[in-house]
Design a protein around this motif. Structure first.
Motif, mmCIF file in Angstrom:
data_model
loop_
_atom_site.group_PDB
_atom_site.id
_atom_site.type_symbol
_atom_site.label_atom_id
_atom_site.label_comp_id
_atom_site.label_asym_id
_atom_site.label_seq_id
_atom_site.Cartn_x
_atom_site.Cartn_y
_atom_site.Cartn_z
ATOM 1 N N GLU A 5 -51.135 21.835 24.259
ATOM 2 C CA GLU A 5 -51.484 21.073 25.444
ATOM 3 C C GLU A 5 -50.309 20.205 25.833
ATOM 4 O OE1 GLU A 5 -55.509 19.568 26.055
ATOM 5 O OE2 GLU A 5 -55.892 20.096 23.975
ATOM 6 N N GLU A 8 -47.752 13.845 28.593
ATOM 7 C CA GLU A 8 -48.187 12.941 29.663
ATOM 8 C C GLU A 8 -47.010 12.399 30.465
ATOM 9 O OE1 GLU A 8 -51.194 11.667 30.485
ATOM 10 O OE2 GLU A 8 -52.453 12.665 29.032
ATOM 11 N N ASP A 12 -41.831 17.151 30.117
ATOM 12 C CA ASP A 12 -42.114 17.080 28.688
ATOM 13 C C ASP A 12 -41.371 18.187 27.956
ATOM 14 O OD1 ASP A 12 -43.515 17.738 26.174
ATOM 15 O OD2 ASP A 12 -44.864 16.136 26.785
ATOM 16 N N TRP A 15 -43.500 20.821 26.124
ATOM 17 C CA TRP A 15 -44.137 21.792 27.016
ATOM 18 C C TRP A 15 -43.129 22.860 27.426
ATOM 19 C CZ3 TRP A 15 -48.520 23.758 28.433
ATOM 20 C CH2 TRP A 15 -48.639 24.444 29.634
ATOM 21 N N HIS A 33 -47.630 12.626 34.748
ATOM 22 C CA HIS A 33 -48.939 12.796 34.107
ATOM 23 C C HIS A 33 -49.382 14.254 34.135
ATOM 24 C CE1 HIS A 33 -48.951 8.508 34.079
ATOM 25 N NE2 HIS A 33 -49.053 8.421 35.399
ATOM 26 N N TYR A 34 -48.448 15.140 33.863
ATOM 27 C CA TYR A 34 -48.753 16.578 33.876
ATOM 28 C C TYR A 34 -49.652 16.950 32.709
ATOM 29 C CZ TYR A 34 -48.180 21.600 33.644
ATOM 30 O OH TYR A 34 -48.428 22.939 33.598
ATOM 31 N N ARG A 35 -50.582 17.862 32.980
ATOM 32 C CA ARG A 35 -51.415 18.413 31.912
ATOM 33 C C ARG A 35 -51.398 19.923 32.024
ATOM 34 N NH1 ARG A 35 -52.572 15.632 27.655
ATOM 35 N NH2 ARG A 35 -54.494 16.781 27.352
ATOM 36 N N ARG A 37 -51.900 23.829 29.518
ATOM 37 C CA ARG A 37 -52.446 24.396 28.278
ATOM 38 C C ARG A 37 -51.974 25.834 28.127
ATOM 39 N NH1 ARG A 37 -56.814 23.529 24.771
ATOM 40 N NH2 ARG A 37 -57.798 25.425 23.966
ATOM 41 N N GLY A 53 -52.712 24.865 34.162
ATOM 42 C CA GLY A 53 -52.185 23.513 34.245
ATOM 43 C C GLY A 53 -52.118 22.988 35.650
ATOM 44 N N ASP A 54 -51.540 21.792 35.762
ATOM 45 C CA ASP A 54 -51.352 21.149 37.053
ATOM 46 C C ASP A 54 -50.186 21.800 37.788
ATOM 47 O OD1 ASP A 54 -53.384 19.414 36.344
ATOM 48 O OD2 ASP A 54 -52.014 17.896 35.559
#
Length: 313
Positions: A5, A8, A12, A15, A33-35, A37, A53-54
């Motif tokens: 995951e 934030e 990142d 990621w 604030h990316y999320r 998976r 994801g976003d």
């Protein structure tokens, strides 16, 4: 099952590393604030990746391909949201049910909006090359609305749902059947562009003409510089009855012969070096095999006749 995951914060690194591990070295631009998976399952030959994801932008530039070549194809099947893939001057818009087949060793840009999700099947180049010819076209969209495309899409969706219940051998077998269907669908894709192989061949030949004097020039160098996989360049030239090595040698020999026929006083050793040959010996051997004459024979034949002056008695 491996799961990652996203973090934030912007860009990142974990990621980016997780995505690069699955698809090859990439650079990612994400909002704050990316999320996201990632989940995946893999064997020695195949892997399936579920990506959601976003909003984000992912780019695999030519230098990323050179640093991290994969020798694979990726089939993306969008299951939710919208996005787009750009590769080789072609753009494919992604929506639910869209499938697109992309060679990994080609510069690629991917963007998707928030709430996007897709399943990707990553397979060795050899699996595609043995089933679909000509191959290597950028971002080939597949019709999943009916026929073979629809069967392939349903098989991919079922495979992802049942992956945990399969042995590695069963997983590989189903992946191979999926590749069969995908390549069958790709062969009939209406947007494939029949002239693409000819355009690639022209680009390869032009690059070789411009860089033939570089002794380090070879097939892998040509493919890397143009952003294609080495295997695809070989396939395109094979369809024309040649190879990267033979093409480079032919261009160098023709250039050297033209120099010799001009009657230049430059030494044969220097002509060989200036035309990209590693040594005079290698040049002479290749020249004689190609033309049936030694370089010195061509020079003698092409030498201008000497004027003879006769002194009157």
């Amino acid at each position: 099952m491996p799961v990652y995951e996203g973090g934030e914060r912007v860009a990142d690194e974990r990621w980016s590393a997780a995505v690069s591990e699955q698809h090859g070295r990439v650079r990612i631009a994400t909002p704050q604030h990316y999320r996201g998976r990632l989940t995946w399952q893999r064997s020695e030959r195949h892997r399936m990746v579920c990506w959601s994801g976003d909003e984000e932008g992912v780019r695999r530039a030519p230098q990323d391909v050179r640093r991290d070549p994969r020798g694979t194809f990726s089939l993306f099947a969008a299951v939710r949201g919208r996005g787009r893939v750009e590769q080789g001057g072609r753009r494919v818009d992604l929506a639910r049910g869209t499938m697109v087949l992309c060679p990994a060793d080609r510069a690629t840009a991917l963007w998707h909006g928030a709430g996007f999700a897709a399943v990707a099947l990553v397979v060795p180049e050899a699996s595609v090359l043995g089933r679909w010819s000509p191959v290597g076209r950028p971002a080939t969209a597949l019709d999943r609305g009916a026929g073979v495309g629809r069967v392939a899409f349903e098989l991919l969706r079922t495979l992802w749902g049942e992956r945990a219940a399969l042995t590695e051998r069963e997983f590989d077998t189903v992946c191979e059947r999926a590749v069969d269907l995908v390549c069958l669908a790709a062969a009939g894709a209406r947007d494939a562009g029949s002239g693409h192989g000819a355009a690639v061949s022209a680009s390869v030949r032009r690059f070789v003409e411009e860089h033939a004097d570089d002794p380090a020039l070879d097939g892998p160098a040509v493919a890397a510089a143009l952003g294609w996989s080495q295997r695809y360049v070989q396939t395109v030239l094979h369809d024309e009855g040649t190879t990267p090595t033979a093409l480079i040698r032919e261009v160098r020999l023709e250039r050297a012969r033209a120099r010799l026929e001009q009657g230049t006083t430059t030494s044969i050793a220097r002509i060989a070096a200036e035309c990209g040959f590693a040594s005079p010996g290698a040049f002479s051997t290749a020249f004689r095999r190609r033309f049936g004459l030694r370089p010195v024979d061509v020079r003698r034949t092409s030498a201008p006749a000497r004027a003879v002056s006769v002194r009157p008695r």
